[in-house]
Write an enzyme that holds these catalytic residues in place. Structure first.
Site, PDB file in Angstrom:
ATOM      1  N   PHE A  48       9.047   1.553  -5.107  1.00 42.08           N
ATOM      2  CA  PHE A  48       8.939   1.387  -3.664  1.00 42.08           C
ATOM      3  C   PHE A  48       9.960   2.279  -2.967  1.00 42.08           C
ATOM      4  O   PHE A  48      11.142   2.272  -3.311  1.00 42.08           O
ATOM      5  CB  PHE A  48       9.168  -0.071  -3.268  1.00 42.08           C
ATOM      6  CG  PHE A  48       8.038  -0.979  -3.638  1.00 42.08           C
ATOM      7  CD1 PHE A  48       7.082  -1.339  -2.695  1.00 42.08           C
ATOM      8  CD2 PHE A  48       7.910  -1.456  -4.933  1.00 42.08           C
ATOM      9  CE1 PHE A  48       6.030  -2.165  -3.041  1.00 42.08           C
ATOM     10  CE2 PHE A  48       6.858  -2.292  -5.284  1.00 42.08           C
ATOM     11  CZ  PHE A  48       5.912  -2.645  -4.330  1.00 42.08           C
ATOM     12  N   CYS A  49       9.489   3.048  -1.982  1.00 50.58           N
ATOM     13  CA  CYS A  49      10.360   3.875  -1.154  1.00 50.58           C
ATOM     14  C   CYS A  49      11.210   4.792  -2.045  1.00 50.58           C
ATOM     15  O   CYS A  49      10.680   5.533  -2.849  1.00 50.58           O
ATOM     16  CB  CYS A  49      11.221   2.995  -0.255  1.00 50.58           C
ATOM     17  SG  CYS A  49      10.307   1.700   0.605  1.00 50.58           S
TER      18      CYS A  49
END
Length: 582
Positions: free
Chosen positions: A313-314
């Protein structure tokens, strides 16, 4: 009558002392919109932004045109015949005084006229062919000034706050002044966004049952308890960003990505990063990529699976991309498939972060974190707040400082306020990625002793973007499917950056787009189809197809040789930003 649509933020209700309750959907949307993104290039926006401003003002024709426009319109406003009104969506001017009181009406019209002219200067700069980074610098400064100069940020210019003061006998002013003093002394002069005391990590947040099965200097690894009688053979390893705590992926029940993944019959392992201090100043991408690789190996050992699926994520996706690159170079197949959620690997795309690309600003940011050993959590929070000043600063100036309302209690805001530091070495490498687009340029950087060439990564990938993402534009996220060489699936959520991640199925307003393989984002969008629901659902179907056969769920976490070290959420998630860790 002309309505003016400027950046919008909510203002306090005019019905004191109680505030009307928001629907859960509205509360979730407002809270999710008012958080930062766990993004890598963290900079201090106080210096180095003059280039774009100078360029915007060095347009003699545009400046003369807008100056004349402001003068002419001011005359009409003072005479009372200007047909200018705020957008109905601009809640700052929702109080009836802004339309019914001639003084307030003129004040709003003057503000809107000036703000529009400032934004048109920036648009002219873009239309004139200026470098997009200069345009973003000018836009950043313009938006910050426009937000700061709104009349609703002052007591005399906020009729709702004045009414509340009268109706509470001045008590709202006392509470507001107390809140302002508290924030000046303890929060760097920025308004507090949430009542964190309303939530407890491990009690209200991060509550999916599980146990820590591994702990080393950089991270803990949590194995979550199964909620189905059968689980898939191949486990899932989740790599969250090193900025912010992992539990935005495990908020309250019904709002947890972890809970949802477990409910699908997946054995889920979550990396929980240690909160670094100056003692860990030398932690870099080698440190974090090595930790992610260690997490993969522990998950393999615990489950007996030869390989795993991953989702980053990210900035966790940035870390995972370097791991995949290293494995590809060695012909190592420990990772079977990989997901990337709102992750930018190619930083050549136009994005608001271009406002911080001036070499002097990048150099200043690097020196600052090197001197301190870390980029502090408070500095990170301030940067992201000024990227969304209406939502993240001046909403709370009006709400808490001027109107004296109680702090809101939203789980996503509580997570947002629970910041972490960024080690100086990792910060410097993220800036290198940002400035030189080092991940997209083969051989521009080396991680784990392997030159990075993402085109060598051939595992299947599932990539998500967010349609309204102001930090990682979805078209830039789409580029991940082109940088990597394996089969790819791209899904576009209809939400913003964080709202797209905290996006459980069941929201009737949620939707996403799916489309065929395409050479670029525009072509993909032209052929995409809209579907109701959350991107979690197509991701789950995709990863289940790559998770092997079913087998009986384990009764305990870990193994006889690797017993559980303690219950989830573990120790590292509780480490405060200002103290050294274990």
């Amino acid at each position: 009558m002309t309505t003016t649509d400027l950046p919008i933020r909510p203002t306090p209700t005019t019905t004191p002392p109680a505030r009307p309750a928001q629907s859960p959907a509205t509360a979730e949307r407002v809270a999710a919109a008012a958080v930062r993104s766990p993004r890598p290039p963290a900079l201090a926006p106080r210096r180095g932004l003059g280039r774009g401003v100078v360029s915007a003002l060095a347009q003699p024709r545009s400046v003369a045109r807008e100056a004349a426009h402001v003068v002419r319109t001011t005359g009409r406003i003072l005479r009372g015949n200007a047909e200018i009104a705020p957008s109905p969506r601009d809640k700052r001017f929702a109080d009836p005084a802004w339309s019914g009181n001639p003084v307030y009406r003129r004040w709003a019209q003057l503000y809107l006229t000036t703000a529009e002219s400032a934004l048109r200067l920036v648009d002219d700069l873009a239309a004139g062919g200026a470098d997009w980074r200069e345009v973003e610098e000018a836009r950043f400064v313009a938006n910050a000034l426009i937000a700061a100069l709104a009349p609703t940020n002052t007591l005399v210019g906020n009729p709702a706050a004045l009414k509340r003061a009268l109706e509470t006998g001045g008590q709202s002013l006392v509470r507001g002044f107390s809140a302002m003093c508290r924030d000046v002394l303890r929060n760097g002069g920025l308004p507090t966004q949430v009542d964190r005391s309303a939530f407890t990590v491990g009690g209200d947040l991060a509550v999916t049952p599980g146990a820590v099965v591994h702990r080393e200097e950089a991270f803990e690894l949590i194995q979550y308890a199964p909620s189905t009688p059968q689980v898939r053979e191949r486990p899932l390893v989740v790599i969250p960003p090193p900025i912010g705590r992992y539990y935005f992926l495990d908020l309250a029940k019904g709002r947890s990505f972890v809970e949802y993944a477990v409910s699908q019959g997946l054995t889920v392992f979550m990396v929980s990063w240690r909160n670094p201090t100056k003692d860990q100043a030398d932690w870099d991408l080698d440190t974090y990529a090595g930790a992610a690789l260690s997490a993969v190996d522990v998950a393999r050992e615990v489950t007996g699976s030869p390989d795993v699926n991953t989702v980053g994520f990210c900035a966790g996706g940035i870390i995972m991309s370097t791991v995949l690159n290293h494995l590809a170079a060695a012909g190592d197949r420990r990772v079977h498939s990989a997901g990337f959620a709102v992750t930018m690997l190619d930083f050549s795309s136009e994005a608001p972060l271009g406002a911080f690309s001036a070499p002097g600003l990048l150099s200043l940011a690097t020196r600052t974190s090197r001197r301190r050993g870390v980029l502090p959590a408070a500095r990170l929070g301030a940067v992201f707040s000024w990227m969304r000043p209406d939502d993240l600063i001046f909403t709370y100036v009006a709400d808490q400082w001027l109107s004296g309302h109680d702090l809101p209690a939203f789980d996503i805001l509580a997570w947002n306020a629970d910041g972490t530091n960024l080690p100086a070495a990792l910060h410097a490498q993220f800036l290198q990625v940002f400035e030189h687009n080092a991940l997209a340029e083969a051989g521009a950087m080396t991680v784990l002793g392997t030159p990075v060439d993402l085109s060598t990564v051939e595992v299947p990938v599932f990539v998500t973007g967010a349609l309204n993402d102001h930090l990682t534009p979805w078209s830039a996220c789409f580029r991940t499917t082109r940088l990597l060489s394996g089969p790819s699936t791209f899904v576009l959520s209809n939400a913003g950056h964080i709202a797209s991640l905290v996006n459980p199925p069941g929201n009737p307003k949620a939707s996403y787009l799916t489309g065929p393989d395409a050479p670029d984002a525009d072509t993909w969008r032209a052929g995409a189809q809209k579907r109701s629901g959350s991107w979690w659902e197509p991701w789950a179907q995709w990863v289940l197809e790559r998770s092997g056969d079913e087998r009986p769920a384990p009764r305990t976490a870990g193994t006889d040789h690797r017993p559980a070290l303690g219950p989830a959420p573990g120790l590292y998630v509780h480490q405060p930003a200002r103290t050294s860790a274990m």
